[in-house]
Design an enzyme around this catalytic site. Structure first.
Site, PDB file in Angstrom:
ATOM      1  N   HIS A  75      47.626   0.034  59.118  1.00  0.00           N
ATOM      2  CA  HIS A  75      47.711   0.315  57.674  1.00  0.00           C
ATOM      3  C   HIS A  75      47.274  -0.899  56.864  1.00  0.00           C
ATOM      4  CE1 HIS A  75      49.349   1.786  53.829  1.00  0.00           C
ATOM      5  NE2 HIS A  75      49.767   0.540  53.665  1.00  0.00           N
ATOM      6  N   GLU A  76      47.782  -2.080  57.222  1.00  0.00           N
ATOM      7  CA  GLU A  76      47.406  -3.281  56.472  1.00  0.00           C
ATOM      8  C   GLU A  76      45.920  -3.589  56.631  1.00  0.00           C
ATOM      9  OE1 GLU A  76      49.323  -4.268  54.308  1.00  0.00           O
ATOM     10  OE2 GLU A  76      51.112  -3.225  55.041  1.00  0.00           O
ATOM     11  N   HIS A 117      38.972  -3.404  50.825  1.00  0.00           N
ATOM     12  CA  HIS A 117      38.451  -4.592  50.152  1.00  0.00           C
ATOM     13  C   HIS A 117      36.982  -4.812  50.514  1.00  0.00           C
ATOM     14  CE1 HIS A 117      38.983  -9.174  49.191  1.00  0.00           C
ATOM     15  NE2 HIS A 117      38.343  -8.523  48.242  1.00  0.00           N
ATOM     16  N   HIS A 120      43.782  -1.780  54.184  1.00  0.00           N
ATOM     17  CA  HIS A 120      43.545  -2.463  52.903  1.00  0.00           C
ATOM     18  C   HIS A 120      42.371  -3.439  53.013  1.00  0.00           C
ATOM     19  CE1 HIS A 120      46.937  -0.715  50.917  1.00  0.00           C
ATOM     20  NE2 HIS A 120      47.839  -1.273  51.718  1.00  0.00           N
TER      21      HIS A 120
END
Length: 228
Positions: free
Chosen positions: A97-98, A105, A101
């Site tokens: 999940h991280e 980006h 991100h």
């Protein structure tokens, strides 16, 4: 704080506590399920970054329970010790999940860019908004509404931030789950667990956003009624 706002605050505080308890229970349960692939959260994160062509993001360990986050300013995926070292379904889900991100980006995902731009304004607003609203309600009793309006605008900034956070978090989970499934990092038994864990994590953001919107609407109603 008016009785109505206090009641709404207490209601959403209760809902938030229940969701938080369920989330912690889910992660505790899935943190005991070994990942068949034998990868740690760090391994999962580095693998997902590489397979998405991202080589300028570091994976680091940070202290705290569920303190995992992606820092776009430093380009770091920061994982809690349980996730960084854990070879479990929960660790794989959080790490992916991280990294979702980080992929956002890299692809210049618009909602993430908007949220990043709002961070300084939200940090400033969160420090003073409660005091401005309190003073605004007091001043409104004497017929001056400027400060109350200023407080509503400040709260509006945090509400917009909460609403923009929703697509950012849901999209990161979607990217994570798609990758976990397609790469077979999570097998057919583990994938539903990862999906369930991320669903409850996302629910915390939904509750926070709803609470922020309802509270803002109540302050707007106070402003309109006082002026009338």
């Amino acid at each position: 704080m008016t009785p109505g706002i206090m009641m709404v605050s207490l209601l959403f505080m209760g809902i938030s506590m229940i969701v938080s308890m369920i989330l912690k229970s889910k992660f505790s349960r899935y943190s005991k399920v070994p990942l068949a692939a034998g990868l740690s959260g760090k391994d999962v994160a580095e693998k997902m970054l590489r397979e998405n062509g991202i080589y300028d993001v570091r994976v680091t360990s940070v202290q705290g329970f569920l303190s995992d986050h992606y820092d776009p300013t430093k380009k770091t995926v920061n994982l809690s010790p349980e996730v960084y070292e854990g070879q479990t379904v929960a660790a794989a889900a959080v790490a992916a999940h991280e990294c979702g991100h980080a992929v956002q980006h890299a692809h210049q995902y618009a909602p993430l860019q908007m949220r990043s731009r709002l961070v300084p304004a939200v940090q400033f607003s969160s420090m003073i908004v409660n005091w401005v609203l309190l003073a605004g309600i007091v001043m409104a009793a004497s017929g001056s509404y400027t400060l109350l309006l200023a407080g509503i605008i400040l709260m509006g900034i945090t509400v917009v931030f909460s609403l923009i956070t929703l697509p950012v978090e849901f999209d990161a989970s979607k990217r994570a789950l798609t990758w976990l499934n397609h790469t077979n990092v999570a097998n057919n038994t583990e994938y539903p667990m990862a999906k369930d864990a991320l669903k409850w994590a996302a629910t915390t953001y939904v509750v926070a956003a709803l609470a922020a919107v309802v509270t803002l609407l109540q302050y707007i109603s106070i402003f309109m009624n006082r002026r009338d």
